[in-house]
Write an enzyme that holds these catalytic residues in place. Structure first.
Site, PDB file in Angstrom:
ATOM      1  NE  ARG A  49      67.325  26.410  33.411  1.00  0.00           N
ATOM      2  CZ  ARG A  49      66.615  26.395  34.454  1.00  0.00           C
ATOM      3  NH1 ARG A  49      66.367  25.107  34.821  1.00  0.00           N
ATOM      4  NH2 ARG A  49      66.079  27.326  35.170  1.00  0.00           N
ATOM      5  CD  GLN A  70      68.035  27.937  38.099  1.00  0.00           C
ATOM      6  OE1 GLN A  70      66.893  28.520  37.728  1.00  0.00           O
ATOM      7  NE2 GLN A  70      67.693  26.979  38.743  1.00  0.00           N
ATOM      8  N   GLY A  93      58.000  35.881  34.703  1.00  0.00           N
ATOM      9  CA  GLY A  93      57.450  36.142  36.068  1.00  0.00           C
ATOM     10  C   GLY A  93      56.508  35.042  36.529  1.00  0.00           C
ATOM     11  CG  ASP A 126      54.923  28.159  38.229  1.00  0.00           C
ATOM     12  OD1 ASP A 126      54.736  28.631  37.169  1.00  0.00           O
ATOM     13  OD2 ASP A 126      56.044  27.406  38.654  1.00  0.00           O
ATOM     14  NE  ARG A 128      57.184  28.675  35.681  1.00  0.00           N
ATOM     15  CZ  ARG A 128      58.468  28.424  36.350  1.00  0.00           C
ATOM     16  NH1 ARG A 128      59.600  28.695  35.793  1.00  0.00           N
ATOM     17  NH2 ARG A 128      58.358  27.631  37.561  1.00  0.00           N
TER      18      ARG A 128
END
Length: 197
Positions: A49, A70, A93, A126, A128
């Site tokens: 993960r 999760q 975030g 997003d 990331r």
């Protein structure tokens, strides 16, 4: 490599004993952590993960998201599998930072959805960057992964960075009345695969 392996120690958890491995980004000094369960060496794909930091969900038990649910489910699945890795990716975030995340929450309280709130603050939906996670996997000796995720973008980026994702394993947990709109928005606007939740 964008980071180096710095330290490691045992981490006992309710799901069993993990090995906590600390990494440091070479350019920024930002730290990231991997939790390794069992023997991940060998040729079999590793259950894994990539979990992005979420202080509100992971540590403060927020019901606004599914992150804490999760995190717990992933650690449980990895322990049940007998081997695996959880990368704790320090991009709070969706990488806008904690204070901007609080600002985004305030906008959501006014009726904006999670994507609209980010846009109002001048961010993409997003922010990331998962390429760093590929380096973490490589430093751990992991080449093939069964990835616990609902986010097809993670699969694409890690694959492009050289990690062989042999299976996407759904991780659909934590839907509640406080996060239904958030999860529906992630599915509709960000392509997350959340059917069945």
């Amino acid at each position: 490599m964008q980071l180096k392996r710095v330290a490691e120690a045992k981490l006992p958890t309710p799901w069993g004993d993990f090995l906590m491995v600390g990494f440091e980004e070479l350019a920024t000094g930002q730290d990231h952590v991997a939790l390794v369960f069992g023997d991940i060496s060998g040729t079999e794909p590793v259950l894994a993960r990539v979990h992005s930091e979420c202080l509100t969900g992971d540590a403060l038990f927020s019901l606004r998201c599914d992150c804490g649910f999760q995190l717990e489910a992933a650690l449980s699945h990895i322990a049940e599998a007998g081997r695996g890795v959880l990368l704790y990716h320090r991009q709070e975030g969706r990488n806008i930072g904690l204070l901007n995340k609080i600002r985004a929450y305030a906008l959501q309280d006014q009726g904006y959805d999670t994507v609209e709130a980010n846009h109002q603050l001048g961010f993409a939906a997003d922010e990331r960057d998962f390429t760093l996670c590929a380096d973490m996997f490589k430093l751990l000796g992991v080449d093939e992964v069964r990835l616990l995720t609902n986010n097809p973008r993670k699969v694409e980026i890690l694959t492009e960075a050289g990690i062989n994702i042999v299976e996407r394993v759904p991780l659909i947990v934590g839907r509640n009345p406080k996060n239904e709109h958030y999860l529906d928005t992630k599915a509709a606007k960000m392509g997350h695969l959340l059917s069945g939740n």
